[in-house]
Motif scaffolding. Structure first.
Motif, PDB file in Angstrom:
ATOM      1  N   PRO A   1      -6.314   8.888   7.071  1.00 32.57           N
ATOM      2  CA  PRO A   1      -4.988   8.857   6.433  1.00 32.57           C
ATOM      3  C   PRO A   1      -5.008   9.464   5.034  1.00 32.57           C
ATOM      4  O   PRO A   1      -5.982   9.298   4.286  1.00 32.57           O
ATOM      5  CB  PRO A   1      -4.654   7.356   6.381  1.00 32.57           C
ATOM      6  CG  PRO A   1      -5.951   6.652   6.506  1.00 32.57           C
ATOM      7  CD  PRO A   1      -6.878   7.554   7.266  1.00 32.57           C
ATOM      8  N   GLY A   2      -3.938  10.155   4.736  1.00 34.69           N
ATOM      9  CA  GLY A   2      -3.822  10.780   3.409  1.00 34.69           C
ATOM     10  C   GLY A   2      -2.740  10.113   2.592  1.00 34.69           C
ATOM     11  O   GLY A   2      -2.226   9.047   2.964  1.00 34.69           O
ATOM     12  N   LEU A   3      -2.361  10.760   1.500  1.00 38.34           N
ATOM     13  CA  LEU A   3      -1.341  10.195   0.615  1.00 38.34           C
ATOM     14  C   LEU A   3       0.027  10.117   1.302  1.00 38.34           C
ATOM     15  O   LEU A   3       0.833   9.250   0.981  1.00 38.34           O
ATOM     16  CB  LEU A   3      -1.240  11.031  -0.662  1.00 38.34           C
ATOM     17  CG  LEU A   3      -2.339  10.800  -1.697  1.00 38.34           C
ATOM     18  CD1 LEU A   3      -2.159  11.729  -2.887  1.00 38.34           C
ATOM     19  CD2 LEU A   3      -2.371   9.345  -2.170  1.00 38.34           C
ATOM     20  N   ASP A   4       0.263  11.047   2.268  1.00 40.20           N
ATOM     21  CA  ASP A   4       1.534  11.014   3.002  1.00 40.20           C
ATOM     22  C   ASP A   4       1.640   9.735   3.834  1.00 40.20           C
ATOM     23  O   ASP A   4       2.697   9.099   3.909  1.00 40.20           O
ATOM     24  CB  ASP A   4       1.691  12.261   3.885  1.00 40.20           C
ATOM     25  CG  ASP A   4       0.501  12.509   4.797  1.00 40.20           C
ATOM     26  OD1 ASP A   4      -0.619  12.079   4.452  1.00 40.20           O
ATOM     27  OD2 ASP A   4       0.668  13.135   5.858  1.00 40.20           O
ATOM     28  N   PHE A   5       0.515   9.329   4.442  1.00 39.03           N
ATOM     29  CA  PHE A   5       0.469   8.098   5.237  1.00 39.03           C
ATOM     30  C   PHE A   5       0.740   6.890   4.331  1.00 39.03           C
ATOM     31  O   PHE A   5       1.579   6.039   4.639  1.00 39.03           O
ATOM     32  CB  PHE A   5      -0.916   7.981   5.889  1.00 39.03           C
ATOM     33  CG  PHE A   5      -1.210   6.663   6.549  1.00 39.03           C
ATOM     34  CD1 PHE A   5      -0.833   6.427   7.866  1.00 39.03           C
ATOM     35  CD2 PHE A   5      -1.875   5.654   5.856  1.00 39.03           C
ATOM     36  CE1 PHE A   5      -1.089   5.203   8.468  1.00 39.03           C
ATOM     37  CE2 PHE A   5      -2.146   4.435   6.455  1.00 39.03           C
ATOM     38  CZ  PHE A   5      -1.757   4.211   7.763  1.00 39.03           C
ATOM     39  N   LEU A   6       0.049   6.861   3.190  1.00 43.73           N
ATOM     40  CA  LEU A   6       0.196   5.755   2.244  1.00 43.73           C
ATOM     41  C   LEU A   6       1.630   5.696   1.714  1.00 43.73           C
ATOM     42  O   LEU A   6       2.250   4.624   1.661  1.00 43.73           O
ATOM     43  CB  LEU A   6      -0.795   5.935   1.086  1.00 43.73           C
ATOM     44  CG  LEU A   6      -0.921   4.785   0.108  1.00 43.73           C
ATOM     45  CD1 LEU A   6      -1.468   3.534   0.772  1.00 43.73           C
ATOM     46  CD2 LEU A   6      -1.823   5.173  -1.064  1.00 43.73           C
ATOM     47  N   GLY A   7       2.156   6.865   1.372  1.00 40.00           N
ATOM     48  CA  GLY A   7       3.523   6.947   0.854  1.00 40.00           C
ATOM     49  C   GLY A   7       4.542   6.457   1.869  1.00 40.00           C
ATOM     50  O   GLY A   7       5.457   5.678   1.539  1.00 40.00           O
ATOM     51  N   ALA A   8       4.375   6.894   3.140  1.00 43.11           N
ATOM     52  CA  ALA A   8       5.322   6.485   4.188  1.00 43.11           C
ATOM     53  C   ALA A   8       5.252   4.973   4.403  1.00 43.11           C
ATOM     54  O   ALA A   8       6.287   4.309   4.570  1.00 43.11           O
ATOM     55  CB  ALA A   8       5.009   7.232   5.481  1.00 43.11           C
ATOM     56  N   ALA A   9       4.029   4.429   4.395  1.00 40.47           N
ATOM     57  CA  ALA A   9       3.873   2.987   4.602  1.00 40.47           C
ATOM     58  C   ALA A   9       4.481   2.199   3.440  1.00 40.47           C
ATOM     59  O   ALA A   9       5.174   1.196   3.658  1.00 40.47           O
ATOM     60  CB  ALA A   9       2.392   2.639   4.755  1.00 40.47           C
ATOM     61  N   LEU A  10       4.261   2.675   2.222  1.00 39.15           N
ATOM     62  CA  LEU A  10       4.817   1.976   1.054  1.00 39.15           C
ATOM     63  C   LEU A  10       6.343   2.085   1.021  1.00 39.15           C
ATOM     64  O   LEU A  10       7.031   1.146   0.627  1.00 39.15           O
ATOM     65  CB  LEU A  10       4.206   2.518  -0.242  1.00 39.15           C
ATOM     66  CG  LEU A  10       2.720   2.197  -0.442  1.00 39.15           C
ATOM     67  CD1 LEU A  10       2.215   2.786  -1.753  1.00 39.15           C
ATOM     68  CD2 LEU A  10       2.448   0.694  -0.422  1.00 39.15           C
ATOM     69  N   LEU A  11       6.863   3.217   1.466  1.00 41.31           N
ATOM     70  CA  LEU A  11       8.323   3.382   1.551  1.00 41.31           C
ATOM     71  C   LEU A  11       8.894   2.402   2.575  1.00 41.31           C
ATOM     72  O   LEU A  11       9.917   1.742   2.338  1.00 41.31           O
ATOM     73  CB  LEU A  11       8.657   4.833   1.935  1.00 41.31           C
ATOM     74  CG  LEU A  11      10.141   5.165   2.081  1.00 41.31           C
ATOM     75  CD1 LEU A  11      10.822   5.117   0.710  1.00 41.31           C
ATOM     76  CD2 LEU A  11      10.331   6.552   2.697  1.00 41.31           C
ATOM     77  N   GLY A  12       8.210   2.313   3.728  1.00 45.07           N
ATOM     78  CA  GLY A  12       8.643   1.369   4.770  1.00 45.07           C
ATOM     79  C   GLY A  12       8.614  -0.065   4.247  1.00 45.07           C
ATOM     80  O   GLY A  12       9.559  -0.845   4.477  1.00 45.07           O
ATOM     81  N   ALA A  13       7.548  -0.395   3.510  1.00 46.05           N
ATOM     82  CA  ALA A  13       7.428  -1.745   2.947  1.00 46.05           C
ATOM     83  C   ALA A  13       8.543  -2.004   1.934  1.00 46.05           C
ATOM     84  O   ALA A  13       9.127  -3.094   1.909  1.00 46.05           O
ATOM     85  CB  ALA A  13       6.057  -1.901   2.286  1.00 46.05           C
ATOM     86  N   SER A  14       8.872  -0.990   1.123  1.00 42.96           N
ATOM     87  CA  SER A  14       9.947  -1.140   0.132  1.00 42.96           C
ATOM     88  C   SER A  14      11.291  -1.360   0.822  1.00 42.96           C
ATOM     89  O   SER A  14      12.104  -2.175   0.374  1.00 42.96           O
ATOM     90  CB  SER A  14      10.053   0.107  -0.740  1.00 42.96           C
ATOM     91  OG  SER A  14       8.813   0.407  -1.278  1.00 42.96           O
ATOM     92  N   LEU A  15      11.513  -0.629   1.917  1.00 42.72           N
ATOM     93  CA  LEU A  15      12.775  -0.787   2.650  1.00 42.72           C
ATOM     94  C   LEU A  15      12.887  -2.187   3.239  1.00 42.72           C
ATOM     95  O   LEU A  15      13.961  -2.799   3.221  1.00 42.72           O
ATOM     96  CB  LEU A  15      12.880   0.270   3.759  1.00 42.72           C
ATOM     97  CG  LEU A  15      13.128   1.711   3.289  1.00 42.72           C
ATOM     98  CD1 LEU A  15      13.060   2.692   4.452  1.00 42.72           C
ATOM     99  CD2 LEU A  15      14.505   1.813   2.615  1.00 42.72           C
ATOM    100  N   LEU A  16      11.757  -2.662   3.766  1.00 41.86           N
ATOM    101  CA  LEU A  16      11.757  -4.019   4.326  1.00 41.86           C
ATOM    102  C   LEU A  16      12.039  -5.051   3.238  1.00 41.86           C
ATOM    103  O   LEU A  16      12.854  -5.956   3.419  1.00 41.86           O
ATOM    104  CB  LEU A  16      10.403  -4.324   4.979  1.00 41.86           C
ATOM    105  CG  LEU A  16      10.138  -3.743   6.374  1.00 41.86           C
ATOM    106  CD1 LEU A  16       8.703  -4.035   6.801  1.00 41.86           C
ATOM    107  CD2 LEU A  16      11.102  -4.335   7.401  1.00 41.86           C
ATOM    108  N   ALA A  17      11.355  -4.888   2.107  1.00 40.21           N
ATOM    109  CA  ALA A  17      11.545  -5.822   0.998  1.00 40.21           C
ATOM    110  C   ALA A  17      12.976  -5.746   0.465  1.00 40.21           C
ATOM    111  O   ALA A  17      13.611  -6.773   0.185  1.00 40.21           O
ATOM    112  CB  ALA A  17      10.545  -5.510  -0.112  1.00 40.21           C
ATOM    113  N   GLY A  18      13.489  -4.510   0.365  1.00 35.05           N
ATOM    114  CA  GLY A  18      14.870  -4.324  -0.102  1.00 35.05           C
ATOM    115  C   GLY A  18      15.856  -4.934   0.882  1.00 35.05           C
ATOM    116  O   GLY A  18      16.842  -5.592   0.486  1.00 35.05           O
ATOM    117  N   GLY A  19      15.587  -4.716   2.161  1.00 35.92           N
ATOM    118  CA  GLY A  19      16.460  -5.255   3.213  1.00 35.92           C
ATOM    119  C   GLY A  19      16.511  -6.769   3.199  1.00 35.92           C
ATOM    120  O   GLY A  19      17.517  -7.374   3.604  1.00 35.92           O
ATOM    121  N   SER A  20      15.461  -7.360   2.721  1.00 36.77           N
ATOM    122  CA  SER A  20      15.395  -8.835   2.720  1.00 36.77           C
ATOM    123  C   SER A  20      16.479  -9.443   1.820  1.00 36.77           C
ATOM    124  O   SER A  20      16.900 -10.568   2.024  1.00 36.77           O
ATOM    125  CB  SER A  20      14.011  -9.302   2.270  1.00 36.77           C
ATOM    126  OG  SER A  20      13.855  -9.108   0.890  1.00 36.77           O
TER     127      SER A  20
END
Lengths: 85, 204
Positions: free
Chosen positions: A56-75
């Motif tokens: 995994p590269g920075l794109d993988f990490l970035g996508a995962a962190l974006l997904g986590a932010s969306l989940l946290a924001g959605g909460s």
């Protein structure tokens, strides 16, 4: 519900960061193969072949962190039920 | 006695002519060692990969290396980079358009500055490099290493003959060959560093 989403976000972010670090912290793009160099004894030439491996590269990490932010924001869209006494 | 001497002399002369004759080296490598490595080092992104679909023939005479002629071909679809999306782009229309231009080739025209020491010859090889249908004349420094009778060792004795190893490192301009012309040089370097490491066989 909001608590579940926040826990999911935390798990996703931690899992992605751990995977990224455990595989060498590749600061480039995600790779699905890695070059393997061998030397031909007779000619002295260095041969390049590729092993199938997910790095995994920075794109993988970035996508995962974006997904986590969306989940946290959605909460925050879900309000906890008020209990009355 | 005289007749025997003449026959021996004739045979020796024929053998020396045969040994000095130019040899045809085939660069289709069943061992998959032959490769070309490419690197584009832009400020924002470095792209590096290799190709191993190499074929072609070179006519090389160890007694007269300056007369070397040949054509090396790289199957454009064999170019590989570790990122799958990047590989798709590399093979695509903007980059190499491998569907329309399946071959990258280099055909020699002349050699200059030829120097031989032992089994090794270095020379500046001028020829036509064709990428994505665009042909341009380039000159690249090439090192030839002639390995006499080494084919047997490489094929576990299945074939006998000689090997010719060629190594070359040079740079070309991406813009000269219309490779992804719209890309900014901050993201995709204009200079492509190429390293060719190939061995050809001349079986007997």
């Amino acid at each position: 519900m909001s608590k579940t989403l926040r826990i999911l976000a935390l798990v996703l972010a931690l899992a992605a960061a751990t995977t990224w670090l455990a595989t060498g912290g590749n600061r480039g793009w995600t790779k699905t193969s890695v070059p393997v160099k061998t030397v031909d004894e007779i000619t002295g030439l260095e041969a390049v072949s590729y092993d199938r491996r997910f790095v995994p590269g920075l794109d993988f990490l970035g996508a995962a962190l974006l997904g986590a932010s969306l989940l946290a924001g959605g909460s925050f869209l879900f309000r906890n039920k008020q209990t009355t006494t | 006695m005289t007749k025997t001497s003449i026959t021996l002399l004739a045979l020796t002369t024929l053998a020396s002519i045969a040994l000095a004759a130019p040899q045809n080296f085939d660069f289709k490598d069943p061992k998959g060692v032959n490769n070309a490595v490419f690197t584009l080092d832009a400020p924002l992104e470095a792209i590096s990969g290799s190709a191993n679909g190499i074929s072609g023939t070179v006519i090389f005479d160890p007694q007269a290396p300056a007369a070397t002629k040949g054509r090396i071909v790289i199957a454009a679809a064999s170019l590989h980079v570790p990122n799958p999306l990047m590989k798709e782009h590399l093979h695509g229309e903007q980059w190499l358009d491998v569907a329309k231009h399946p071959e990258i080739s280099f055909e020699t025209k002349s050699l200059s500055n030829v120097k031989t020491a032992g089994d090794s010859t270095t020379a500046d090889v001028t020829g036509t490099l064709t990428i994505k249908g665009v042909a341009r004349q380039i000159t690249a420094p090439v090192k030839f290493t002639y390995l006499k009778d080494k084919l047997g060792a490489r094929t576990n004795g299945q074939m006998q003959g000689d090997l010719l190893v060629m190594r070359a490192s040079f740079a070309i301009k991406r813009s000269d060959f219309r490779i992804n012309p719209k890309a900014s040089e901050e993201k995709v370097a204009d200079t492509i560093d190429l390293t060719l490491s190939v061995a050809g066989a001349a079986p007997r």
